[in-house]
Scaffold this motif. Sequence first.
Motif, PDB file in Angstrom:
ATOM      1  N   ASP A 104     -15.931  -2.373  87.421  1.00 51.17           N
ATOM      2  CA  ASP A 104     -15.620  -1.383  86.388  1.00 51.17           C
ATOM      3  C   ASP A 104     -16.786  -0.469  86.054  1.00 51.17           C
ATOM      4  N   GLY A 105     -16.479   0.805  85.929  1.00 51.74           N
ATOM      5  CA  GLY A 105     -17.493   1.751  85.496  1.00 51.74           C
ATOM      6  C   GLY A 105     -18.357   2.290  86.627  1.00 51.74           C
ATOM      7  N   THR A 106     -18.279   1.671  87.799  1.00 50.60           N
ATOM      8  CA  THR A 106     -19.120   2.137  88.900  1.00 50.60           C
ATOM      9  C   THR A 106     -18.294   2.847  89.972  1.00 50.60           C
ATOM     10  N   LEU A 107     -16.978   2.815  89.824  1.00 46.09           N
ATOM     11  CA  LEU A 107     -16.113   3.377  90.879  1.00 46.09           C
ATOM     12  C   LEU A 107     -15.713   4.812  90.570  1.00 46.09           C
ATOM     13  N   PRO A 108     -15.580   5.646  91.615  1.00 47.45           N
ATOM     14  CA  PRO A 108     -15.024   6.976  91.400  1.00 47.45           C
ATOM     15  C   PRO A 108     -13.564   6.873  90.941  1.00 47.45           C
ATOM     16  N   THR A 109     -13.044   7.925  90.362  1.00 47.64           N
ATOM     17  CA  THR A 109     -11.662   7.940  89.890  1.00 47.64           C
ATOM     18  C   THR A 109     -10.698   7.626  91.021  1.00 47.64           C
ATOM     19  N   ALA A 110      -9.724   6.770  90.725  1.00 48.47           N
ATOM     20  CA  ALA A 110      -8.677   6.488  91.706  1.00 48.47           C
ATOM     21  C   ALA A 110      -7.594   7.555  91.606  1.00 48.47           C
ATOM     22  N   ASP A 111      -6.984   7.891  92.731  1.00 48.92           N
ATOM     23  CA  ASP A 111      -5.821   8.784  92.710  1.00 48.92           C
ATOM     24  C   ASP A 111      -4.614   8.042  92.163  1.00 48.92           C
TER      25      ASP A 111
END
Length: 169
Positions: A128-135
Amino acid sequence: MTTHHLKLNLQDETATERLAQKLASTILQDHASAPVQSDQAAAVIHLSGDLGAGKTTFARAFLRQCGVTGRIKSPTFALLEAYNVSSLNFYHIDFYRFSDPREWADAGFRDLFQPDSVVLIEWPEKADGTLPTADVLIQLDDHDPGRIAVLEARTPRGTRWLNKLQTNP
Ligand SMILES: Nc1ncnc2c1ncn2[C@@H]1O[C@H](COP(=O)(O)OP(=O)(O)OP(=O)(O)O)[C@@H](O)[C@H]1O
Ligand SMILES: [Mg+2]
């Protein structure tokens, strides 16, 4: 009507695989219809749900549909499995055993998110918080004997995919 949200009843494993195949076809069509732009974000799908909910089942069927041949291993231990099919790079990540968000940077995960990447992530909440936005976020839950899938679009591209899924059941 614009679809940001889809709730589907998946009665058995085959239904999970069919949904994955349809989403994969939609994304491949998207890629085929427009050349990849250098500033484009990677295509990202988050797969959430308890142990045994069907996340890997979904990812395997998705990757097969995209043309991956040979064994598709669950990335539970390796964290990452990578595949290349024609001009696209596919990354299947499982963050179940991920404990420290710093591992994310140390492992160079950010570099995977290229314009020509398609990234499937199991247990995204562990990073959490480290990932780019998911489509698209896909939540799989038990619904004896099958599963309920809730698909939620988080980007305009994700919304487009869900619209295509809904109009082409
Ligand atoms: N719609 C469905 N109805 C019933 N069973 C299903 C359905 N979809 C998948 N399954 C079954 O559920 C199990 C899911 O295992 P899978 O490894 O895909 O789960 P997972 O979510 O990846 O678990 P983990 O968190 O441990 O990685 C498989 O045995 C598969 O056959
Ligand atoms: Mg799994």
